[in-house]
Design a protein around this motif. Structure first.
Motif, PDB file in Angstrom:
ATOM      1  N   SER A  22      -9.693   1.509  -4.081  1.00  0.00           N
ATOM      2  CA  SER A  22      -9.645   2.406  -5.238  1.00  0.00           C
ATOM      3  C   SER A  22      -8.488   3.403  -5.097  1.00  0.00           C
ATOM      4  O   SER A  22      -7.745   3.647  -6.050  1.00  0.00           O
ATOM      5  CB  SER A  22     -10.978   3.147  -5.375  1.00  0.00           C
ATOM      6  OG  SER A  22     -10.921   4.088  -6.405  1.00  0.00           O
ATOM      7  N   ALA A  23      -8.332   3.972  -3.920  1.00  0.00           N
ATOM      8  CA  ALA A  23      -7.230   4.906  -3.670  1.00  0.00           C
ATOM      9  C   ALA A  23      -5.883   4.201  -3.821  1.00  0.00           C
ATOM     10  O   ALA A  23      -4.942   4.754  -4.399  1.00  0.00           O
ATOM     11  CB  ALA A  23      -7.366   5.513  -2.277  1.00  0.00           C
ATOM     12  N   ARG A  52      -4.980   3.845  -7.333  1.00  0.00           N
ATOM     13  CA  ARG A  52      -4.577   5.138  -7.895  1.00  0.00           C
ATOM     14  C   ARG A  52      -3.295   5.652  -7.256  1.00  0.00           C
ATOM     15  O   ARG A  52      -2.791   6.707  -7.639  1.00  0.00           O
ATOM     16  CB  ARG A  52      -5.697   6.163  -7.717  1.00  0.00           C
ATOM     17  CG  ARG A  52      -6.946   5.846  -8.531  1.00  0.00           C
ATOM     18  CD  ARG A  52      -8.003   6.955  -8.456  1.00  0.00           C
ATOM     19  NE  ARG A  52      -8.042   7.725  -7.231  1.00  0.00           N
ATOM     20  CZ  ARG A  52      -8.871   7.517  -6.212  1.00  0.00           C
ATOM     21  NH1 ARG A  52      -9.747   6.536  -6.258  1.00  0.00           N
ATOM     22  NH2 ARG A  52      -8.829   8.274  -5.145  1.00  0.00           N
ATOM     23  N   VAL A  65      -2.829   6.871  -4.134  1.00  0.00           N
ATOM     24  CA  VAL A  65      -3.062   8.129  -3.433  1.00  0.00           C
ATOM     25  C   VAL A  65      -3.575   7.859  -2.020  1.00  0.00           C
ATOM     26  O   VAL A  65      -4.094   6.784  -1.730  1.00  0.00           O
ATOM     27  CB  VAL A  65      -4.079   9.040  -4.171  1.00  0.00           C
ATOM     28  CG1 VAL A  65      -3.567   9.435  -5.542  1.00  0.00           C
ATOM     29  CG2 VAL A  65      -5.449   8.380  -4.271  1.00  0.00           C
ATOM     30  N   CYS A  66      -3.446   8.858  -1.169  1.00  0.00           N
ATOM     31  CA  CYS A  66      -4.046   8.823   0.161  1.00  0.00           C
ATOM     32  C   CYS A  66      -5.385   9.548   0.083  1.00  0.00           C
ATOM     33  O   CYS A  66      -5.620  10.348  -0.827  1.00  0.00           O
ATOM     34  CB  CYS A  66      -3.134   9.500   1.176  1.00  0.00           C
ATOM     35  SG  CYS A  66      -1.602   8.598   1.470  1.00  0.00           S
ATOM     36  N   VAL A  67      -6.274   9.251   1.021  1.00  0.00           N
ATOM     37  CA  VAL A  67      -7.604   9.870   1.034  1.00  0.00           C
ATOM     38  C   VAL A  67      -7.962  10.333   2.438  1.00  0.00           C
ATOM     39  O   VAL A  67      -7.425   9.845   3.418  1.00  0.00           O
ATOM     40  CB  VAL A  67      -8.700   8.904   0.520  1.00  0.00           C
ATOM     41  CG1 VAL A  67      -8.494   8.566  -0.935  1.00  0.00           C
ATOM     42  CG2 VAL A  67      -8.770   7.645   1.357  1.00  0.00           C
ATOM     43  N   THR A 100     -13.835  11.446   1.660  1.00  0.00           N
ATOM     44  CA  THR A 100     -13.967  10.441   0.599  1.00  0.00           C
ATOM     45  C   THR A 100     -14.596   9.163   1.133  1.00  0.00           C
ATOM     46  O   THR A 100     -15.500   8.590   0.516  1.00  0.00           O
ATOM     47  CB  THR A 100     -12.588  10.125  -0.012  1.00  0.00           C
ATOM     48  OG1 THR A 100     -12.037  11.336  -0.539  1.00  0.00           O
ATOM     49  CG2 THR A 100     -12.674   9.079  -1.099  1.00  0.00           C
ATOM     50  N   LEU A 113      -3.502   4.681   4.454  1.00  0.00           N
ATOM     51  CA  LEU A 113      -3.784   5.645   3.391  1.00  0.00           C
ATOM     52  C   LEU A 113      -4.697   6.782   3.837  1.00  0.00           C
ATOM     53  O   LEU A 113      -4.888   7.742   3.100  1.00  0.00           O
ATOM     54  CB  LEU A 113      -4.433   4.943   2.186  1.00  0.00           C
ATOM     55  CG  LEU A 113      -3.654   3.813   1.536  1.00  0.00           C
ATOM     56  CD1 LEU A 113      -4.408   3.279   0.334  1.00  0.00           C
ATOM     57  CD2 LEU A 113      -2.254   4.269   1.139  1.00  0.00           C
TER      58      LEU A 113
END
Length: 179
Positions: free
Chosen positions: A75-76, A79, A81-83, A87, A125
């Protein structure tokens, strides 16, 4: 040497050769299994410390934690993005403090093993507080058979390359309404 139960600090671990690292992980696993057996034999409820694997003590299986973590990382990636672990832990129904660095490393290695030796590394990520790389990314690389034992600048470069590969692999085409 090291912290509780002979666990090495990241600095100590980084100094080990690949074969020493394998032996270390084998000993940690044996020690963990022995502790679990002793706990079960005592009849006492299991303890949840930062150095235990939560799926061995909480009713959550490692498979479930890995599956939830993989889902959150995909999912990240979509999008772009890093998490952080807040999360990933939340996706698995856990608290970040429920997962030791050893457990986190094991989870991320299992997530990335599914992609194969040339696959993208979803673990790239994952960031720690302040968006800094996780301190065990080098260990993940080594356990996946990738180049490891890198200097911090080299490790940062590998991580950025892997992040770009993950983002490219999971990029979603723009919805321009022409479909």
């Amino acid at each position: 040497m090291g912290g509780e139960h002979g666990h090495l600090t990241p600095q100590e671990f980084a100094k080990l050769s690949r074969s020493q690292r394998r032996r270390y992980w084998q000993k940690v696993k044996q020690r963990s299994l022995a502790e679990q057996s002793a706990q079960a034999a005592s009849g006492k409820p299991p303890l949840r410390s930062g150095n235990t694997f939560p799926w061995a003590t909480s009713g959550t299986t490692k498979h479930e934690v890995v599956k939830a973590g993989r889902g959150a990382l995909v999912s990240a990636a979509r999008r772009q993005v890093c998490v952080g672990w807040h999360t990933l832990a939340e996706a698995a129904g856990l608290k970040p403090d429920d997962l030791s660095d050893l457990a986190r490393t094991s989870i991320l290695v299992t997530v990335d093993q599914a992609a194969g030796p040339e696959g993208v590394l979803l673990s790239s990520l994952v960031v720690s507080s302040g968006s800094a790389p996780v301190p065990y990314f080098n260990e993940i690389l080594g356990r996946l058979g990738r180049p490891s034992g890198l200097r911090p600048i080299e490790l940062g470069h590998v991580r950025k390359i892997e992040q770009a590969r993950v983002f490219a692999a999971y990029a979603q085409p723009p919805d321009d309404g022409t479909a």
